[in-house]
Scaffold this motif. Structure first.
Motif, mmCIF file in Angstrom:
data_model
loop_
_atom_site.group_PDB
_atom_site.id
_atom_site.type_symbol
_atom_site.label_atom_id
_atom_site.label_comp_id
_atom_site.label_asym_id
_atom_site.label_seq_id
_atom_site.Cartn_x
_atom_site.Cartn_y
_atom_site.Cartn_z
ATOM 1 N N LEU A 98 -35.007 -34.999 -13.457
ATOM 2 C CA LEU A 98 -35.749 -34.889 -12.111
ATOM 3 C C LEU A 98 -35.837 -33.417 -11.881
ATOM 4 N N SER A 99 -36.963 -33.075 -11.338
ATOM 5 C CA SER A 99 -37.193 -31.663 -11.135
ATOM 6 C C SER A 99 -36.949 -31.444 -9.557
ATOM 7 N N PHE A 100 -36.367 -30.269 -9.416
ATOM 8 C CA PHE A 100 -36.113 -29.864 -8.021
ATOM 9 C C PHE A 100 -37.266 -29.297 -7.348
ATOM 10 N N LYS A 101 -38.303 -28.824 -8.158
ATOM 11 C CA LYS A 101 -39.512 -28.573 -7.772
ATOM 12 C C LYS A 101 -40.668 -29.428 -7.546
ATOM 13 N N GLY A 102 -41.676 -29.304 -6.722
ATOM 14 C CA GLY A 102 -42.750 -30.196 -6.772
ATOM 15 C C GLY A 102 -43.579 -30.257 -7.863
ATOM 16 N N GLN A 103 -44.480 -31.372 -7.993
ATOM 17 C CA GLN A 103 -45.234 -31.854 -9.188
ATOM 18 C C GLN A 103 -46.106 -30.615 -9.615
ATOM 19 N N ALA A 104 -46.613 -29.823 -8.827
ATOM 20 C CA ALA A 104 -47.808 -28.683 -9.119
ATOM 21 C C ALA A 104 -46.932 -27.485 -9.606
ATOM 22 N N LYS A 105 -45.813 -27.347 -9.273
ATOM 23 C CA LYS A 105 -44.914 -26.114 -9.581
ATOM 24 C C LYS A 105 -43.906 -26.591 -10.576
ATOM 25 N N SER A 106 -43.751 -27.477 -11.188
ATOM 26 C CA SER A 106 -42.634 -27.845 -12.098
ATOM 27 C C SER A 106 -43.263 -27.470 -13.588
ATOM 28 N N THR A 107 -42.363 -26.632 -14.289
ATOM 29 C CA THR A 107 -42.570 -26.443 -15.837
ATOM 30 C C THR A 107 -42.236 -27.782 -16.535
ATOM 31 N N LEU A 108 -40.976 -28.451 -15.978
ATOM 32 C CA LEU A 108 -40.446 -29.657 -16.707
ATOM 33 C C LEU A 108 -41.456 -30.594 -17.119
ATOM 34 N N LEU A 109 -42.277 -31.008 -16.068
ATOM 35 C CA LEU A 109 -43.589 -31.871 -16.252
ATOM 36 C C LEU A 109 -44.744 -31.429 -16.943
ATOM 37 N N ALA A 110 -44.812 -30.333 -17.363
ATOM 38 C CA ALA A 110 -45.605 -29.610 -18.395
ATOM 39 C C ALA A 110 -45.275 -30.237 -19.738
ATOM 40 N N PHE A 111 -43.834 -30.391 -20.051
ATOM 41 C CA PHE A 111 -43.460 -30.704 -21.363
ATOM 42 C C PHE A 111 -44.136 -32.038 -21.833
ATOM 43 N N ASP A 112 -44.053 -32.454 -22.977
ATOM 44 C CA ASP A 112 -44.526 -33.640 -23.633
ATOM 45 C C ASP A 112 -43.379 -34.400 -24.217
ATOM 46 N N LYS A 113 -42.456 -33.685 -24.610
ATOM 47 C CA LYS A 113 -41.201 -34.041 -25.288
ATOM 48 C C LYS A 113 -39.955 -33.289 -24.784
ATOM 49 N N LEU A 114 -38.725 -34.030 -24.701
ATOM 50 C CA LEU A 114 -37.356 -33.482 -24.568
ATOM 51 C C LEU A 114 -36.397 -34.029 -25.466
ATOM 52 N N ASN A 115 -35.668 -33.300 -26.310
ATOM 53 C CA ASN A 115 -34.705 -33.876 -27.287
ATOM 54 C C ASN A 115 -35.437 -34.828 -28.424
ATOM 55 N N GLY A 116 -36.899 -34.313 -28.527
ATOM 56 C CA GLY A 116 -37.538 -35.124 -29.438
ATOM 57 C C GLY A 116 -38.116 -36.611 -28.914
ATOM 58 N N LEU A 117 -37.776 -36.864 -27.664
ATOM 59 C CA LEU A 117 -38.301 -38.046 -27.086
ATOM 60 C C LEU A 117 -39.531 -38.024 -26.015
#
Length: 556
Positions: free
Chosen positions: A457-476
């Motif tokens: 979960l990102s601590f930021k909103g959807q528009a400001k999140s860098t996390l939600l720009a990724f397509d994969k994490l740990n190869g998942l």
């Protein structure tokens, strides 16, 4: 706070209950769990081995060990049924064909075995006291060889078990040795930090004990039935909503469930599969507007993601009596405005039942409290979801959010859980947040959690999140919300979202990331409270902030 119990899933491990004596031990364990404070830890059925020589090995068992914060121990032997007193000794007969055995000898042998093994491992002594608990027998003689009378708790004192134990062993002060002793006793119990193994037990037990709220509400008689429930995270509010809707559907009544949070509404909709109208405020308004005039939105220049415009249109529609509901349940009520609340309540029949569920602490949008005059009110301040390390963090955060309410939050989750994992990153380094987040995920995966049991979960909103720009994490591949698409997600095995959207949901392991702030003020504390309380068993916080320092100095 209740004491810690090892193993924590004892109550649901029915396969271990093979005798009436074991059932009685479980009953005693529940008494200790509920009666001792969080200054104590209880270890159940501690097996020990003592090497006598190269060819033989003596085996023994201590029924309960109670440890205080200093690492001092009470070794408790429980003997049920009748006992014998002879020549200053206590005896127990296990079979008509065998001679009665000395209980005091057994106590001394078990104590010696535990002390010997600990001394060989750590070259130091344990501070131990033997206690005999015989809940079915009253001691006749004042003196028993090897035991003071206050070390024996008999049938006349069963109601005072915990009080007598705490008198024998005060809470003590935290010490470095206590952690070493705890690790030793866990090894003796063969307790491994395999929390996934007990995830089923966690869900079953917490569902049952949190169901108390549903039980109390079911007993209420109100006229009119207008009930406001203020419950902390994990208090059983969602279970209450599910139970009330199921009862209404069974009776053939029309039921409406509305949450401000769309992902929560989607989750609840999967539970009922069309039995009731389960929806978000956004979807409910959209459905009403389209039913009224499919072209109305276009005429008003309605923008799909604008809840305010949509609500204005829906609120202008007067609900016909035939469309009203016998039961209206509003969840996450702290997120609604007064106008929205009045609108939803208007969809209940004149004699309908309305239940308003909220947690003021999770008011992350800082909206004014909805006024519900003359409604019955139930406060539910006990958290059944989160294990002790997370519950302690929530308590600290609550003192920053609402200092006067800090002591009102109770934790009744019996599971030990894992220590919170804090991982730092440098926000000026563009890749460091991803590195730290993947490290947190990898740690959970290494402990046996699978990808579906972890939510990031990102601590930021959807528009400001860098996390939600990724397509994969740990190869998942990531399952994440699609921007500008209502309730649409990418296909993936690792769930990622913002804590704003995830509010009301939970998972076994939560990685709360992109946590960035300069000061732990009230708003930040509310956001942290929401994010941390989503974790059923394990929590990692990936941050660039003064969080750890603030917590360690107990400044919050």
């Amino acid at each position: 706070m209740v004491c810690r119990v090892f193993p924590s899933d004892f109550e649901l491990n029915q396969s271990a209950i093979t005798s009436a004596a074991m059932a009685r031990e479980i009953q005693t364990l529940k008494t200790l769990q509920n009666g001792l404070s969080d200054s104590y830890s209880v270890f159940h059925s501690v097996h020990w081995t003592r090497v006598l020589d190269s060819k033989s090995r003596a085996l023994g068992e201590i029924d309960f060990i109670v440890m205080n914060r200093s690492g001092e121990l009470l070794l408790i032997e429980q003997k049920t049924g009748p006992l014998l007193e002879a020549q200053g000794d206590l005896l127990k007969s296990y079979s008509p064909n065998q001679a009665a055995k000395s209980i005091t000898f057994q106590l001394s042998r078990n104590q010696d075995g535990l002390l010997t093994k600990y001394r060989k491992l750590h070259n130091t002594l344990l501070n131990t006291t033997n206690v005999l608990y015989c809940p079915d027998y009253k001691i006749l003689e004042a003196k028993v060889s090897g035991l003071d009378r206050n070390q024996i708790i008999d049938s006349s004192e069963t109601d005072l078990l915990c009080q007598k134990l705490m008198k024998l062993l005060p809470g003590g002060q935290p010490s470095n040795e206590s952690k070493q002793i705890e690790r030793f006793l866990k090894n003796e119990l063969l307790i491994q930090e395999d929390l996934v193994r007990i995830s089923g037990a966690h869900n079953q037990l917490t569902t049952r004990i949190a169901g108390g709220l549903s039980g109390w509400v079911a007993r209420l008689t109100l006229d009119p039935y207008k009930l406001r429930v203020q419950g902390t995270a994990g208090s059983g509010k969602t279970q209450l909503a599910v139970q009330e809707i199921k009862v209404a559907c069974t009776k053939g009544l029309k039921a409406l469930y509305v949450s401000f949070n769309r992902p929560l509404a989607r989750h609840m909709k999967e539970i009922f599969e069309g039995e009731a109208n389960v929806t978000s405020l956004f979807s409910f308004c959209e459905e009403l507007v389209r039913a009224e005039d499919s072209d109305l939105a276009k005429k008003r220049g309605y923008v799909t993601n604008s809840l305010d415009d949509l609500f204005e249109l829906a609120a202008s529609i007067d609900p016909p009596e035939s469309a009203k509901f016998d039961l209206v349940v509003v969840d996450e009520g702290q997120d609604f405005t007064q106008q929205q609340a009045d609108f939803l309540i208007s969809w209940a029949k004149p004699l309908g039942k309305v239940i308003w569920l909220e947690d003021p602490v999770q008011n992350i949008y800082q909206k004014p409290r909805v006024s519900l005059p003359n409604w019955a009110l139930i406060n539910a301040p006990v958290n059944y979801r989160n294990p002790k390390p997370i519950a302690e963090l929530l308590h600290l955060l609550l003192t920053r959010i609402s200092p006067e309410s800090g002591d009102g939050l109770g934790c009744a989750n019996p599971f030990e859980g894992l220590p919170i994992n804090y991982l730092r990153y440098d926000k000026t380094n563009g890749t460091d947040m991803k590195r730290a987040t993947e490290s947190a995920i990898a740690s959970f995966l290494s402990k046996g959690f699978n990808a579906t049991q972890i939510s990031v979960l990102s601590f930021k909103g959807q528009a400001k999140s860098t996390l939600l720009a990724f397509d994969k994490l740990n190869g998942l591949a990531l399952k994440k919300p699609i921007i500008n698409k209502v309730d649409e997600y990418t296909t993936g095995e690792l769930e990622t979202d913002t804590l704003f959207r995830y509010k009301g949901l939970s998972n076994l392991a939560i990685v709360l990331t992109e946590v960035e702030f300069e000061e732990l003020n009230e708003r930040v504390a509310r956001l942290l409270f929401v994010g941390a309380s989503r974790a059923k068993l394990a929590l990692a916080i990936v941050h660039d902030s003064p969080l750890e320092k603030t917590i360690s100095t107990q400044a919050i």
